[in-house]
Design a protein around this motif. Structure first.
Motif, PDB file in Angstrom:
ATOM      1  N   VAL A   1      15.284  14.193  48.075  1.00 55.33           N
ATOM      2  CA  VAL A   1      15.379  14.827  46.753  1.00 55.33           C
ATOM      3  C   VAL A   1      16.544  15.817  46.779  1.00 55.33           C
ATOM      4  CG1 VAL A   1      14.239  16.329  45.073  1.00 55.33           C
ATOM      5  CG2 VAL A   1      12.917  14.581  46.290  1.00 55.33           C
ATOM      6  N   GLU A   2      17.492  15.650  45.842  1.00 57.50           N
ATOM      7  CA  GLU A   2      18.618  16.584  45.771  1.00 57.50           C
ATOM      8  C   GLU A   2      18.183  17.869  45.076  1.00 57.50           C
ATOM      9  OE1 GLU A   2      22.796  15.381  44.616  1.00 57.50           O
ATOM     10  OE2 GLU A   2      22.369  16.720  42.942  1.00 57.50           O
ATOM     11  N   ILE A   3      18.504  18.999  45.697  1.00 61.36           N
ATOM     12  CA  ILE A   3      18.207  20.290  45.067  1.00 61.36           C
ATOM     13  C   ILE A   3      19.466  20.796  44.389  1.00 61.36           C
ATOM     14  CG2 ILE A   3      17.465  22.667  45.417  1.00 61.36           C
ATOM     15  CD1 ILE A   3      15.818  21.845  47.694  1.00 61.36           C
ATOM     16  N   ARG A   4      19.318  21.141  43.126  1.00 57.66           N
ATOM     17  CA  ARG A   4      20.444  21.723  42.384  1.00 57.66           C
ATOM     18  C   ARG A   4      20.101  23.161  42.029  1.00 57.66           C
ATOM     19  NH1 ARG A   4      21.495  16.535  38.363  1.00 57.66           N
ATOM     20  NH2 ARG A   4      22.082  15.108  40.040  1.00 57.66           N
ATOM     21  N   ILE A   5      20.929  24.083  42.517  1.00 62.53           N
ATOM     22  CA  ILE A   5      20.756  25.498  42.225  1.00 62.53           C
ATOM     23  C   ILE A   5      21.620  25.831  41.020  1.00 62.53           C
ATOM     24  CG2 ILE A   5      20.995  27.845  43.135  1.00 62.53           C
ATOM     25  CD1 ILE A   5      19.026  25.949  44.632  1.00 62.53           C
ATOM     26  N   TRP A   6      21.039  26.524  40.055  1.00 61.43           N
ATOM     27  CA  TRP A   6      21.798  26.935  38.864  1.00 61.43           C
ATOM     28  C   TRP A   6      21.914  28.450  38.892  1.00 61.43           C
ATOM     29  CZ3 TRP A   6      23.922  23.136  35.843  1.00 61.43           C
ATOM     30  CH2 TRP A   6      23.471  21.840  36.128  1.00 61.43           C
ATOM     31  N   ASP A   7      23.105  28.949  39.217  1.00 58.28           N
ATOM     32  CA  ASP A   7      23.340  30.387  39.249  1.00 58.28           C
ATOM     33  C   ASP A   7      23.737  30.831  37.845  1.00 58.28           C
ATOM     34  OD1 ASP A   7      24.022  32.996  39.700  1.00 58.28           O
ATOM     35  OD2 ASP A   7      25.264  32.617  41.472  1.00 58.28           O
ATOM     36  N   SER A   8      22.832  31.583  37.187  1.00 54.40           N
ATOM     37  CA  SER A   8      23.095  32.053  35.812  1.00 54.40           C
ATOM     38  C   SER A   8      23.991  33.279  35.860  1.00 54.40           C
ATOM     39  CB  SER A   8      21.780  32.412  35.117  1.00 54.40           C
ATOM     40  OG  SER A   8      20.798  31.441  35.359  1.00 54.40           O
ATOM     41  N   ASN A   9      25.170  33.126  36.463  1.00 48.78           N
ATOM     42  CA  ASN A   9      26.033  34.278  36.720  1.00 48.78           C
ATOM     43  C   ASN A   9      26.854  34.690  35.505  1.00 48.78           C
ATOM     44  OD1 ASN A   9      27.576  31.822  36.972  1.00 48.78           O
ATOM     45  ND2 ASN A   9      29.262  33.083  37.669  1.00 48.78           N
ATOM     46  N   ALA A  10      26.902  33.818  34.478  1.00 48.32           N
ATOM     47  CA  ALA A  10      27.842  34.088  33.383  1.00 48.32           C
ATOM     48  C   ALA A  10      27.107  34.199  32.054  1.00 48.32           C
ATOM     49  CB  ALA A  10      28.914  33.009  33.359  1.00 48.32           C
ATOM     50  N   GLU A  11      27.498  33.412  31.060  1.00 46.14           N
ATOM     51  CA  GLU A  11      26.977  33.575  29.705  1.00 46.14           C
ATOM     52  C   GLU A  11      25.912  32.540  29.359  1.00 46.14           C
ATOM     53  OE1 GLU A  11      27.669  35.912  27.643  1.00 46.14           O
ATOM     54  OE2 GLU A  11      29.377  36.882  28.598  1.00 46.14           O
TER      55      GLU A  11
END
Lengths: 117, 204
Positions: free
Chosen positions: B150-160
């Motif tokens: 299973v591929e893990i995708r991290i979403w860094d909400s660093n912007a807008e």
């Protein structure tokens, strides 16, 4: 000074606090482009995390035009530019011992990136 | 008020907040009624139930799901929630082969209008540092185990942009109505630290 009144609370929280602006600024990158995140020392404010600086990624999606926080947050020019979602492989960021089968998606402004050679 | 122990001194943070609040009210910089309205809004009207309604709709309505994945800002706006910042929203879909996890490594950016108040752990330095570096270990600590493929995708909400997860609909929920599905969806599943479980006795 204006003081927030109870009757205005619902209206005020619906106001846009987004840095998105409707301005026709040409994008410097497009989905599929290979990029490298710039590596600079910010003396003020930046939304470019240190852990991706100097790393190579691929542009996934163009989010549109937003004010540039590095200048806007200091009361300087808005410097509007495109923000993109960029994908980085975990090995590129964390090295050979990185957890397997994982990728990072992060949002980067035009000025945070250079084309990868 | 009135439910704390009067014999023990208040913790520093509570004391500081109370002092600041009374000063601001005294100097007429803050209207206490507006403060109560704000707290009521975020405690009772804006919460993870909003996001759960979006997820349940996507599970039962393929057209809505397609809209949500293409333009979450517009799709979520169609619910008319008391939105807080007009941020661009993106929904990311969990599948049997992809698991998404949301973090803000820079501070604590969070889709407030859809998920309500962020949990304390989401704002903690350990979660922010580790989610982007050792997500499988973090997920394990939340009781979530993923197969190696299973591929893990991290979403860094660093912007807008504010990200939230469209979790997988659990097996054994085919007969449930949209309203019943809403009750199954948790805040943690919409952040990606856990999965949505079928109600007890309905497991496939």
């Amino acid at each position: 000074m204006t003081v927030l009144k109870a009757k205005d609370v619902e209206r005020v929280v619906k106001l846009s606090g987004s840095g998105r602006i409707e301005k026709d600024v040409p994008p410097k990158f497009k989905p599929g482009d290979r990029i490298v995140a710039r590596n600079f020392e910010s003396k003020g404010h930046t939304r470019l995390p240190r852990y991706v600086r100097g790393k190579r990624g691929v542009v996934e999606r163009d989010h549109g035009v937003y004010v540039f926080p590095d200048t806007n947050a200091l009361g300087g020019p808005q410097n509007p530019q495109h923000v993109y979602n960029v994908r980085f492989d975990f090995r590129e960021i964390w090295g050979e011992d990185a957890e397997a089968n994982a990728v990072l998606h992060i949002d980067l402004w035009d000025d945070y990136m250079e084309p990868a050679e | 008020m009135g439910d704390h122990d009067h014999t023990a001194p208040l913790p520093d943070v509570v004391l500081r907040v109370k002092t600041l609040e009374s000063l601001l009210v005294e100097k007429k910089l803050v209207d206490p009624e507006a403060l109560d309205a704000l707290i009521d809004l975020y405690e009772n009207q804006i919460g993870p139930k909003n996001g759960a309604r979006v997820v349940a709709r996507a599970w039962v309505d393929p057209e809505f799901k397609a809209w949500l994945l293409k333009d979450a800002t517009g799709a979520v706006a169609s619910f008319g929630f008391a939105s807080d910042k007009g941020k661009t929203l993106v929904a990311v879909e969990n599948t049997p082969k992809v698991h998404n996890l949301v973090v803000c490594t820079l501070c604590s950016c969070y889709p407030w209008a859809t998920l309500g108040l962020p949990p304390v752990w989401y704002k903690s330095a350990p979660y922010r540092a580790r989610a982007a570096k050792e997500p499988r270990s973090v997920l394990h600590e939340f009781g979530t185990e993923l197969d190696d493929d299973v591929e893990i995708r991290i979403w860094d909400s660093n912007a807008e942009v504010r990200y939230f997860v469209l979790p997988e609909r659990p097996e054994g929920t085919e007969g449930l109505s949209e309203e019943e599905l809403v009750e199954l969806v948790t805040r943690d599943a919409m952040l990606g630290v856990s999965k949505v479980s079928a109600p007890k006795g309905r497991d496939a």
